[in-house]
Design a protein around this motif. Structure first.
Motif, PDB file in Angstrom:
ATOM      1  N   LYS A  27       0.834  -1.202   0.000  1.00  0.00           N
ATOM      2  CA  LYS A  27       0.000   0.000   0.000  1.00  0.00           C
ATOM      3  C   LYS A  27       0.870   1.254   0.000  1.00  0.00           C
ATOM      4  O   LYS A  27       0.576   2.236  -0.698  1.00  0.00           O
ATOM      5  CB  LYS A  27      -0.925  -0.009   1.221  1.00  0.00           C
ATOM      6  N   GLY A  28       1.958   1.222   0.790  1.00  0.00           N
ATOM      7  CA  GLY A  28       2.884   2.351   0.806  1.00  0.00           C
ATOM      8  C   GLY A  28       3.541   2.551  -0.549  1.00  0.00           C
ATOM      9  O   GLY A  28       3.722   3.683  -1.008  1.00  0.00           O
ATOM     10  N   ALA A  29       3.895   1.434  -1.203  1.00  0.00           N
ATOM     11  CA  ALA A  29       4.496   1.525  -2.536  1.00  0.00           C
ATOM     12  C   ALA A  29       3.516   2.128  -3.535  1.00  0.00           C
ATOM     13  O   ALA A  29       3.911   2.894  -4.424  1.00  0.00           O
ATOM     14  CB  ALA A  29       4.939   0.138  -3.001  1.00  0.00           C
ATOM     15  N   ARG A  31       1.248   4.409  -2.961  1.00  0.00           N
ATOM     16  CA  ARG A  31       1.207   5.867  -2.780  1.00  0.00           C
ATOM     17  C   ARG A  31       2.395   6.534  -3.476  1.00  0.00           C
ATOM     18  O   ARG A  31       2.250   7.572  -4.128  1.00  0.00           O
ATOM     19  CB  ARG A  31       1.198   6.210  -1.287  1.00  0.00           C
ATOM     20  N   HIS A  32       3.574   5.926  -3.340  1.00  0.00           N
ATOM     21  CA  HIS A  32       4.757   6.478  -3.991  1.00  0.00           C
ATOM     22  C   HIS A  32       4.594   6.468  -5.515  1.00  0.00           C
ATOM     23  O   HIS A  32       4.963   7.434  -6.199  1.00  0.00           O
ATOM     24  CB  HIS A  32       6.000   5.665  -3.611  1.00  0.00           C
ATOM     25  N   LEU A  33       4.047   5.382  -6.036  1.00  0.00           N
ATOM     26  CA  LEU A  33       3.935   5.255  -7.489  1.00  0.00           C
ATOM     27  C   LEU A  33       2.913   6.228  -8.076  1.00  0.00           C
ATOM     28  O   LEU A  33       3.077   6.687  -9.209  1.00  0.00           O
ATOM     29  CB  LEU A  33       3.581   3.811  -7.855  1.00  0.00           C
ATOM     30  N   TRP A  34       1.862   6.552  -7.319  1.00  0.00           N
ATOM     31  CA  TRP A  34       0.913   7.557  -7.806  1.00  0.00           C
ATOM     32  C   TRP A  34       1.592   8.923  -7.918  1.00  0.00           C
ATOM     33  O   TRP A  34       1.330   9.694  -8.855  1.00  0.00           O
ATOM     34  CB  TRP A  34      -0.305   7.645  -6.883  1.00  0.00           C
ATOM     35  N   GLY A  79       0.207  -4.360 -10.949  1.00  0.00           N
ATOM     36  CA  GLY A  79       0.749  -5.546 -10.285  1.00  0.00           C
ATOM     37  C   GLY A  79       0.538  -5.517  -8.783  1.00  0.00           C
ATOM     38  O   GLY A  79       0.152  -6.516  -8.171  1.00  0.00           O
ATOM     39  N   ILE A  80       0.768  -4.361  -8.169  1.00  0.00           N
ATOM     40  CA  ILE A  80       0.589  -4.237  -6.722  1.00  0.00           C
ATOM     41  C   ILE A  80      -0.887  -4.358  -6.353  1.00  0.00           C
ATOM     42  O   ILE A  80      -1.242  -4.958  -5.331  1.00  0.00           O
ATOM     43  CB  ILE A  80       1.172  -2.900  -6.228  1.00  0.00           C
ATOM     44  N   HIS A  81      -1.762  -3.795  -7.192  1.00  0.00           N
ATOM     45  CA  HIS A  81      -3.203  -3.901  -6.920  1.00  0.00           C
ATOM     46  C   HIS A  81      -3.646  -5.359  -6.907  1.00  0.00           C
ATOM     47  O   HIS A  81      -4.393  -5.786  -6.019  1.00  0.00           O
ATOM     48  CB  HIS A  81      -3.990  -3.130  -7.971  1.00  0.00           C
ATOM     49  N   ARG A 178      12.894   1.537   2.776  1.00  0.00           N
ATOM     50  CA  ARG A 178      12.068   1.469   3.985  1.00  0.00           C
ATOM     51  C   ARG A 178      11.018   0.374   3.879  1.00  0.00           C
ATOM     52  O   ARG A 178      10.770  -0.361   4.841  1.00  0.00           O
ATOM     53  CB  ARG A 178      11.393   2.820   4.226  1.00  0.00           C
ATOM     54  N   LEU A 179      10.407   0.236   2.696  1.00  0.00           N
ATOM     55  CA  LEU A 179       9.329  -0.733   2.507  1.00  0.00           C
ATOM     56  C   LEU A 179       9.829  -2.065   1.957  1.00  0.00           C
ATOM     57  O   LEU A 179       9.056  -3.015   1.861  1.00  0.00           O
ATOM     58  CB  LEU A 179       8.279  -0.162   1.549  1.00  0.00           C
ATOM     59  N   GLN A 180      11.122  -2.127   1.579  1.00  0.00           N
ATOM     60  CA  GLN A 180      11.693  -3.333   0.963  1.00  0.00           C
ATOM     61  C   GLN A 180      10.834  -3.762  -0.227  1.00  0.00           C
ATOM     62  O   GLN A 180      10.441  -4.921  -0.357  1.00  0.00           O
ATOM     63  CB  GLN A 180      11.806  -4.466   1.986  1.00  0.00           C
ATOM     64  N   SER A 181      10.568  -2.799  -1.102  1.00  0.00           N
ATOM     65  CA  SER A 181       9.681  -3.022  -2.242  1.00  0.00           C
ATOM     66  C   SER A 181      10.476  -3.112  -3.536  1.00  0.00           C
ATOM     67  O   SER A 181      11.189  -2.179  -3.909  1.00  0.00           O
ATOM     68  CB  SER A 181       8.659  -1.884  -2.347  1.00  0.00           C
TER      69      SER A 181
END
Length: 327
Positions: A27-29, A31-34, A79-81, A178-181
């Protein structure tokens, strides 16, 4: 069976906690991608307009480069969704087995592969766009009629793009760590490449204007294309290795050594680590004393799993015990 049932209960609780942690990271990733999409869209519009007005092939190539950033970010968001939007009792609408909660847990780990799948597609899209940009640069060099010295306004577009992309790179790099994404790490690599190409665009436009060299703009656009190609190949390679179940042998050796440190383990016969998106699982086969009681071998397996979880953050370890006579 009370001890076994209690273990299963504790394992289920631990799995759900880990699952929620991973979903929170995704979810954090998102927000960054938007924010990436908004930044890339702004830059692309500005650069396309100024490239047309200022007659710059290099700025146009940089605009295409940033357009690839929009496509890449959208693909990663998809992909994240998918990775986040799968209910606990199904996978892409297909039910998971109810008879084995542990098996269901392992199958649900595959949801995190979707982030990697779309990361790989992102790399492929970047490669295609890079080839298009390089081809456009070659065409420009071969057609003298299309060669023009860029106007000063194009420097403004390249400067704006550089500043914004450096900010996006810093944000993605910080968020990825931070998110290890994997998605944000890929986005950070892409945005750093974009920042470098924007700097190169400024230098090329400035050089063409200063020295009145018409062909320099076309050459610079090809260099921009090569930067895009390099970043795309790197992302595609790393994500495809992940999906091909490749794992760093040096890390596997560390896992093997940790398992072999248990006095009751005579030998680590096999050990294979797997990536499930950013989540690591391990399958291992160990040799123990043939006279070891079943209860003791069960507890040994649990101790091994707990050690690998604490030392390396491994979510799930499957241990197969093989009896052998100790020499």
């Amino acid at each position: 069976m009370n001890e076994f049932d209690e273990h299963r209960r504790q394992e289920t609780i631990a799995w759900h906690e880990r699952q929620q942690q991973e979903l929170k990271k995704l979810k954090g990733a998102q927000r960054h991608l938007w924010l990436n999409v908004a930044a890339y869209l702004t830059i692309s519009v500005i650069e396309f307009y100024l490239a047309v007005v200022g007659h710059s092939q290099t700025l146009r190539a940089d605009a295409f480069n940033n357009l690839s950033g929009i496509i890449a970010s959208v693909l990663l968001l998809v992909g994240i969704h998918i990775a986040r939007d799968i209910d606990d009792d199904d996978l892409m609408g297909r039910p998971l087995p109810e008879e084995s909660q542990h098996s269901g847990q392992r199958l649900q780990l595959t949801r995190f592969h979707y982030e990697t799948v779309f990361t790989m597609i992102t790399g492929l899209v970047m490669i295609v766009i890079a080839i298009s940009v390089i081809y456009g640069g070659v065409q420009s060099l071969m057609s003298h009629a299309e060669q023009e010295i860029p106007k000063p306004i194009t420097l403004v577009g390249a400067g704006i793009a550089t500043v914004i992309m450096l900010g996006v790179w810093w944000m993605n790099k910080r968020g990825g760590r931070r998110l290890q994404s994997a998605a944000l790490v890929a986005a950070a690599q892409d945005s750093l490449s974009d920042a470098v190409t924007s700097v190169g665009t400024m230098v090329a436009i400035g050089g063409a204007m200063l020295f009145k060299v018409e062909w320099l703009d076309g050459v610079a656009s090809m260099v921009v294309g090569l930067f895009i190609l390099s970043a795309g190949v790197k992302i595609f390679r790393e994500s495809s290795l992940n999906l091909a179940d490749y794992f760093d042998p040096k890390l596997e050796d560390q896992f093997r050594a940790a398992v072999g440190d248990f006095p009751a383990v005579n030998e680590v016969l096999e050990l294979k680590a797997h990536y499930n998106g950013n989540v690591v699982t391990v399958d291992t086969t160990i040799a123990v004393d043939a006279h070891m009681e079943v209860q003791d071998s069960y507890r040994l397996s649990e101790d091994i799993e707990g050690t690998l979880r604490r030392k390396f953050g491994i979510v799930d370890t499957s241990v197969m015990v093989v009896p052998t006579e100790k020499n």
